[in-house]
Design a protein around this motif. Structure first.
Motif, PDB file in Angstrom:
ATOM      1  N   UNK A 218       0.832  -1.213   0.000  1.00 56.06           N
ATOM      2  CA  UNK A 218       0.000   0.000   0.000  1.00 56.06           C
ATOM      3  C   UNK A 218       0.862   1.257   0.000  1.00 56.06           C
ATOM      4  N   UNK A 219       0.459   2.223  -0.799  1.00 52.00           N
ATOM      5  CA  UNK A 219       1.084   3.544  -0.828  1.00 52.00           C
ATOM      6  C   UNK A 219       0.006   4.567  -0.505  1.00 52.00           C
ATOM      7  N   UNK A 220       0.194   5.315   0.576  1.00 53.75           N
ATOM      8  CA  UNK A 220      -0.835   6.235   1.058  1.00 53.75           C
ATOM      9  C   UNK A 220      -0.450   7.672   0.727  1.00 53.75           C
ATOM     10  N   UNK A 221      -1.358   8.388   0.066  1.00 48.76           N
ATOM     11  CA  UNK A 221      -1.166   9.796  -0.264  1.00 48.76           C
ATOM     12  C   UNK A 221      -2.448  10.544   0.060  1.00 48.76           C
ATOM     13  N   UNK A 222      -2.359  11.402   1.098  1.00 46.14           N
ATOM     14  CA  UNK A 222      -3.528  12.175   1.524  1.00 46.14           C
ATOM     15  C   UNK A 222      -4.721  11.261   1.815  1.00 46.14           C
ATOM     16  N   UNK A 223      -4.432  10.213   2.530  1.00 45.44           N
ATOM     17  CA  UNK A 223      -5.443   9.252   2.965  1.00 45.44           C
ATOM     18  C   UNK A 223      -6.139   8.539   1.809  1.00 45.44           C
ATOM     19  N   UNK A 224      -5.516   8.527   0.663  1.00 50.66           N
ATOM     20  CA  UNK A 224      -5.992   7.711  -0.456  1.00 50.66           C
ATOM     21  C   UNK A 224      -4.946   6.643  -0.716  1.00 50.66           C
ATOM     22  N   UNK A 225      -5.387   5.422  -0.911  1.00 53.51           N
ATOM     23  CA  UNK A 225      -4.467   4.298  -1.029  1.00 53.51           C
ATOM     24  C   UNK A 225      -4.352   3.822  -2.474  1.00 53.51           C
ATOM     25  N   UNK A 226      -3.125   3.637  -2.890  1.00 52.28           N
ATOM     26  CA  UNK A 226      -2.840   2.952  -4.153  1.00 52.28           C
ATOM     27  C   UNK A 226      -1.952   1.765  -3.813  1.00 52.28           C
ATOM     28  N   UNK A 227      -2.101   0.680  -4.547  1.00 50.01           N
ATOM     29  CA  UNK A 227      -1.322  -0.536  -4.288  1.00 50.01           C
ATOM     30  C   UNK A 227      -0.299  -0.723  -5.400  1.00 50.01           C
ATOM     31  N   UNK A 228       0.965  -0.717  -5.004  1.00 51.53           N
ATOM     32  CA  UNK A 228       2.061  -0.864  -5.955  1.00 51.53           C
ATOM     33  C   UNK A 228       2.511  -2.320  -6.018  1.00 51.53           C
ATOM     34  N   UNK A 229       2.336  -2.990  -7.150  1.00 51.49           N
ATOM     35  CA  UNK A 229       2.808  -4.383  -7.259  1.00 51.49           C
ATOM     36  C   UNK A 229       4.297  -4.494  -6.963  1.00 51.49           C
ATOM     37  N   UNK A 230       4.671  -5.544  -6.277  1.00 53.58           N
ATOM     38  CA  UNK A 230       6.067  -5.780  -5.911  1.00 53.58           C
ATOM     39  C   UNK A 230       6.297  -7.282  -5.823  1.00 53.58           C
ATOM     40  N   UNK A 231       7.542  -7.670  -5.750  1.00 52.05           N
ATOM     41  CA  UNK A 231       7.895  -9.075  -5.601  1.00 52.05           C
ATOM     42  C   UNK A 231       8.540  -9.289  -4.238  1.00 52.05           C
ATOM     43  N   UNK A 232       8.192 -10.410  -3.605  1.00 55.15           N
ATOM     44  CA  UNK A 232       8.723 -10.721  -2.284  1.00 55.15           C
ATOM     45  C   UNK A 232       8.881 -12.229  -2.177  1.00 55.15           C
TER      46      UNK A 232
END
Length: 246
Positions: free
Chosen positions: A80-94
């Motif tokens: 999750x990436x939070x900007x001004x209480x709006x969330x976007x989900x950035x795909x990643x590998x783990x």
């Protein structure tokens, strides 16, 4: 202690960070914060509760076959990436942790070939388990029991504490599966991946690829603490019955 599987056949993998960030929608900030608190509390409690069982499983794996206790594999999820209480989900590998259920030097390319065939089938009803290979000769004696009871997933509680995963969410998938996705399929990634989810309690190996995707997207769109609790409770009878497990 670890067995890794990070080299895959057919390296036509689209890196997760090349997939655009996925919109988590309005009104998700408070839910995401509360969900993380619940995840940490329940995962820590579960690790404390199941630690004797996990130690026993580790011992049985070592006695049953040579090799490491844990199997580690690269998977695709979202952060999750939070900007001004709006969330976007950035795909990643783990890296996801599981108890090793297969023999060392097993052919891991077999699973990639199966995934390619399963995704290609799209709406057709698969005759073998979703992402489970029936009668898999690569499994050890202990590994067969672990797969049937889903106990091989217990180490993923560590992934939850690390923040890579949640207790509830879509299943994290290998990069070679994401490489086969169409654009509409990416929406299933728009949340933290989970140990259990709507697919696990509703269908598991009994549903085709497109239906599995629809279940995951339905969860992403309707996610709430109440739905998470409901899925966690439904996971118990699903695991006990072994429904859909191979």
């Amino acid at each position: 202690m670890l067995q890794g599987d990070t080299s895959f056949i057919g390296q036509s993998v689209r890196p997760a960070w090349h997939i655009p960030a996925l919109d988590g929608g309005n009104g998700r900030y408070l839910y995401a914060r509360c969900k993380r608190i619940v995840d940490v509390i329940l995962a820590a409690a579960a690790l404390a509760l199941f630690s004797p069982l996990m130690l026993l499983i580790a011992l049985l794996i070592k006695l049953d076959s040579p090799g490491p206790v844990l199997f580690v594999q690269e998977r695709v999820g979202c952060k999750p990436r939070i900007n001004r209480r709006r969330i976007a989900y950035q795909p990643c590998q783990f890296y996801v942790y599981k108890f090793r259920s297969m023999r060392v030097q097993a052919d891991h390319g077999l699973h990639e070939r199966f995934v390619r065939e399963f995704v290609a089938a799209r709406g057709e009803q698969a005759s073998i388990g979703t992402f489970k290979i029936s009668g898999d000769s690569r499994l050890t004696r202990v590994g067969r029991v672990l797969r049937k009871t889903s106990l091989d997933e217990l180490p993923q509680l560590l992934n939850v504490l690390k923040g890579d995963m949640s207790l509830v969410g879509p299943r994290p998938v290998p990069p070679y599966e994401v490489a086969l996705y169409e654009e509409a399929h990416y929406q299933r990634l728009a949340t933290l991946p989970g140990i259990t989810g709507m697919w696990q309690v509703r269908g598991r190996s009994r549903v085709p690829f497109e239906q599995m995707i629809r279940m995951d997207i339905e969860y992403v769109q309707k996610a709430s603490l109440w739905l998470d609790l409901k899925i966690l409770l439904l996971t118990i009878p699903a695991v006990i019955s072994g429904r859909g497990a191979e």
